[in-house]
Scaffold this active site. Structure first.
Site, short mmCIF file in Angstrom:
data_model
loop_
_atom_site.label_atom_id
_atom_site.label_comp_id
_atom_site.label_asym_id
_atom_site.label_seq_id
_atom_site.Cartn_x
_atom_site.Cartn_y
_atom_site.Cartn_z
N ASP A 117 -91.42 42.70 9.00
CA ASP A 117 -92.58 43.53 8.68
C ASP A 117 -93.47 43.78 9.90
O ASP A 117 -94.06 44.86 10.04
CB ASP A 117 -93.37 42.96 7.50
CG ASP A 117 -93.68 41.49 7.67
OD1 ASP A 117 -93.44 40.96 8.77
OD2 ASP A 117 -94.19 40.89 6.71
N ASP A 153 -88.50 38.01 3.33
CA ASP A 153 -89.83 38.21 2.76
C ASP A 153 -90.30 39.67 2.77
O ASP A 153 -91.49 39.95 2.68
CB ASP A 153 -90.85 37.32 3.49
CG ASP A 153 -90.89 37.60 4.99
OD1 ASP A 153 -90.04 38.38 5.47
OD2 ASP A 153 -91.76 37.04 5.67
#
Lengths: 339, 339, 339, 339
Positions: free
Chosen positions: D107, D134
């Protein structure tokens, strides 16, 4: 919950698959949690005919999560397919005071469960355990992931020696009548070509042989490299060995046939198979407590659910079409041009 | 040391073996240390005929110690066995200003070296690289340890499914004409029986078949368990597949044949093969500097030494008799009684 | 042979090592062959104090050859080092009618055996089982080969990420007070530097720190690459973590410390450890039958032999000097120049 | 399709993950199929600042599918977070005639992409590559499956020695700020207890310590066995080492801390990661051709799809609640009662 089962019969049936022991452990742990006893029957449905079960307590399943094979063993059981056999099995379940039966196995084993239904009215749950991954209704079956990993580790080794000699290998993989193993392994090993039920029918045998021969010849002319073709068992008459012989006889192409065989059934289960087996084992006991019957525990979109056994055995699960399309249209075509 | 070589030709020949890359790296590192250049020739002796070598600098061997196969590739080279071929190879070495030639391979490759001697007078060193471990004069050859480990990992998986189904497996292992792999694997996998050149001759085929049949029948009667027979390739006419068929036809015994095949040649080398390959590569360069010629680098009692090439190819190395005796007299006999 | 033992006590002691189960199996199989019973005592010498052994029949050792750890468990036993403890142990052996005691362990365990001698006159045999490989008199100890392979597999993974980030790693390995593991792993992983008892003393700590810092700085300037330093436990005060901190504080060098830890003790034994453990277990029983006493079973130059226990514990086994020399003089120096 | 990109810039960024090379290969193969060039930039976003890319042709990605790490390397790039850095990167893309940029990373890397958007108007695609799993919007990220398998193989070894000594181990796993790795590994290894963000907050530290101490004491009293607690990094102040020290200091409980560390980042990718990386790489190129922009390629319910980058970085993906519930309510509670 006054009707929750007090004693579960448990067995593994059909071809063994890595992770079956993890499922056995999970059933025993969850059952213990809900104060339910578990009787283990050996050698698949034979165990119901022989009536010589073992009480599976917590110590019996200690540290088995990582073991290949099945501590309850498995076996074919032709007798179980007879009326007499089914009655005898039902008798055993009654005598042993079992309220429920959990079977870990494939679609053949589930068909057996449904047949038993006519003679016994306990709860029945199936847990999909087969390396073939061909059970409709569940995104994954116990054992598939490990089998694919075992196969790619083997083919990685074959690639080493294939590269050293710039050789052609034809590697035959398990999968009964579906290409789940073959296509996943083919893509994961960067196989130059994949031959499976999804992209080949025996009617086109001569045409396919010619096409493979041209492809191999073209690869050999334009670059120094190895060439690995993975094929599903049962897809080519006579298997990898026959295909290698035909390439030699018809097109004078030397290739080496490798039948990976039973190594694909064994080995310590990988993480995926241990986790899914554990989740399914727990879910199976919970389903019993919820009063479910004649269902298979399944994973759909990362969630546990139940699928009617009847539905699960109706069709064979189709392979992910994206994977076939990506391989057929892009990967295989391009890979053969590597120089 | 004014006469130390300035440029070494290096090639790998014969069946590839895990650890060959580690040996290549060690030769290049040691040569660089002594300010010697290394020319890598590809595809075994073909590289000497093709005369298209590559200068192997340090970056060319960076991180290759752990790779299976050989970055220099290998291949059969029938042409090299002709007078013309040998002359052409000698020409290449002269044109490329090579003072020395190091060949990593088996006894066939060493015989090639000696043949070349008639046409070229540079220094010649052999490094024993073959999974078969059949080179006389060295306690170990590069690749043997890894091949044995690969085989036991595969058979451990087969044992899992064999146990689950209480099945009989006949597993065929590589080794050309010696039982080093077969006996070590057999002992390491607790195989119920081992069939190799050391304990069987094809003359006793019928007798052996009967004996195996009796043994298997006895095991099946007295206990529930699997039975694994490991056999060396070339020891039984037709191999594992034929033996399984004969057991079925003559004695109605069901067994499954597994030919482990080329997975035994590939894979990342284990620690033993990396260390011995590294020691041998360094020792080969040191031997050149010391003026040695027509020798094979060997390990004897954990020490590096040199053995005349002539001597190395004269006999095939015998298997450790203790191992055979222990298995034949105690292990196999006792193991079959496990209940 | 009228005096051959009728009942053997067997235990594993000290740090556990992969292959101990293979040795247990071999003792039981060989003993069974010669009609000798084997009593297994648990938790090392504690088992002799607790007097709660198990008769080890063939089924108890079925399929344990491939299991890590030890089915007889191990433990420290401070009580055994007291006069009272030794007498109690001797009592147990008498009560249990044991004629002989076989202990699988390291030099501490062998010292225990010799201490027991004063209180008990049965036959005593040691089998060298320790991953440290530091037992004088045997070319190899059970567990060493597997521990080295486990470590290189781990470091191969670290190399991947080290390469991706061009990072410096300091990897700490087991080995108590000898560098057998560290040097073999260092060479097998192409570690840029090795720090062990054989090439470093804590007196030179500041000098070594400076040298490492210069070396690392030089490597980082001249090429894009990873740098792996393997160090033996106990060799640097505070271990890998302290060394990384000192490099940062004194020379502003970033590095990552990895303590491989107990993964080096576990895992299925590799082929070498299974074979040597099997040979040693058989040889131990044969030595008992031959009337030997107070000896350790050893392998020297690929042959089984016996070494007086007293001698075996006198010195720590030295590491192969060739390996240290090759690394120190050639490999490390050259490897750091790879570009 | 007149607007399809002609040249793609490709880089890997953030923590490296097994399977990144498989994704690189798939992008290159698919791009080649559609006659698009691929420029590889090295060291993450630094490559855009340095402007020294390499044209990735088919031979550049030959046989890299099975390699750990990333051939394009990765690195932190603080400069890229400045206005100057972003402009410089945009300049490079313009100079190199790149129409599109594909970034394989987590991310943080995707946030970088969106920042670049202000200075460059080419197409941007993210491929989720991180062992932490994640990333919201995709069922799986490249590298997660391999990392979990690496961890369970390590813990299986620790279990062997833990069993032999009946010891307590605290094993610390990677995962940054989510428990995907920890919970999956905990369940797959039959860990007696799991400590992660999902079932623990540092506020309850004292209470948790007491609870763990009681649990361990109870286990040690009632049975002989090992006890393995797996904990997520960053969840306990000071990590596994601190927790072990606190258990010792406050409750006199001996335990061994193991920080698995960077082995979880490396290694040959498993089949799952190779397949998903391949599918994502192909899908990324297809998405470019379809004119998509500022999206992340994702897998949802076994199908490839696109998710807006903005959305993907908004939340951290939650762990499967079934898994946590099954472990918390049934598995952990029951497992500790094994005798």
């Amino acid at each position: 919950m006054g009707n929750q089962p007090k004693r579960i019969a448990l067995l593994t049936s059909g071809g063994d698959a890595p992770g079956m022991n993890a499922a056995i452990r999970a059933v025993v742990l969850a059952a213990h949690h809900f104060h339910i006893e578990v009787l283990g029957f050996f050698h698949g449905y034979n165990g119901l005919l022989e009536n010589d079960p073992t009480l599976l307590d917590l110590s019996a399943v200690n540290d088995i999560i990582r073991l290949g094979g099945t501590i309850l063993k498995s076996a074919r059981c032709p007798q179980f397919q007879t009326e007499t056999g089914l009655k005898q099995a039902a008798n055993t379940l009654v005598k042993q005071h079992c309220d429920a039966l959990i079977v870990i196995g494939g679609d053949g084993s589930f068909a057996g469960l449904l047949a038993l239904k006519q003679h016994w009215d306990g709860q029945m749950i199936g847990i999909p355990g087969t390396i073939d991954n061909d059970i409709d209704g569940s995104d994954a079956t116990i054992g598939f992931s490990t089998a694919v990993n075992t196969a790619i580790n083997a083919i990685d080794k074959i690639r080493d020696t294939a590269n050293a000699f710039e050789r052609i290998f034809i590697v035959e993989l398990m999968g009964r009548h579906s290409g789940h193993i073959t296509f996943n392994v083919g893509v994961a090993c960067a196989a130059e070509q994949v031959l499976s039920f999804e992209n080949f029918s025996a009617d086109n045998r001569e045409q396919k042989l010619k096409q493979l021969a041209q492809e191999i010849a073209s690869v050999q002319q334009t670059r120094h490299n190895s060439y690995i073709l993975v094929i599903a068992e049962n897809v080519w008459p006579g298997g990898a060995t026959a295909l290698a012989r035909e390439l030699k006889e018809t097109f004078a192409i030397d290739s080496t046939a490798c039948v990976l065989g039973h190594i694909q059934r064994g080995g310590s289960p990988d993480a995926k198979d241990r986790v899914i087996a554990t989740k399914m084992g727990v879910a199976a006991v919970q389903a019993l407590i919820n009063g479910e019957n004649e269902v298979m525990i399944a994973e759909q979109n990362s969630r546990m659910c139940s699928v009617a056994l009847k539905q699960a055995i109706q069709h064979q699960k189709k392979i992910n079409p994206n994977l076939v399309a990506a391989h057929e249209n892009i990967l295989a075509v391009t890979a053969q041009n590597q120089c």
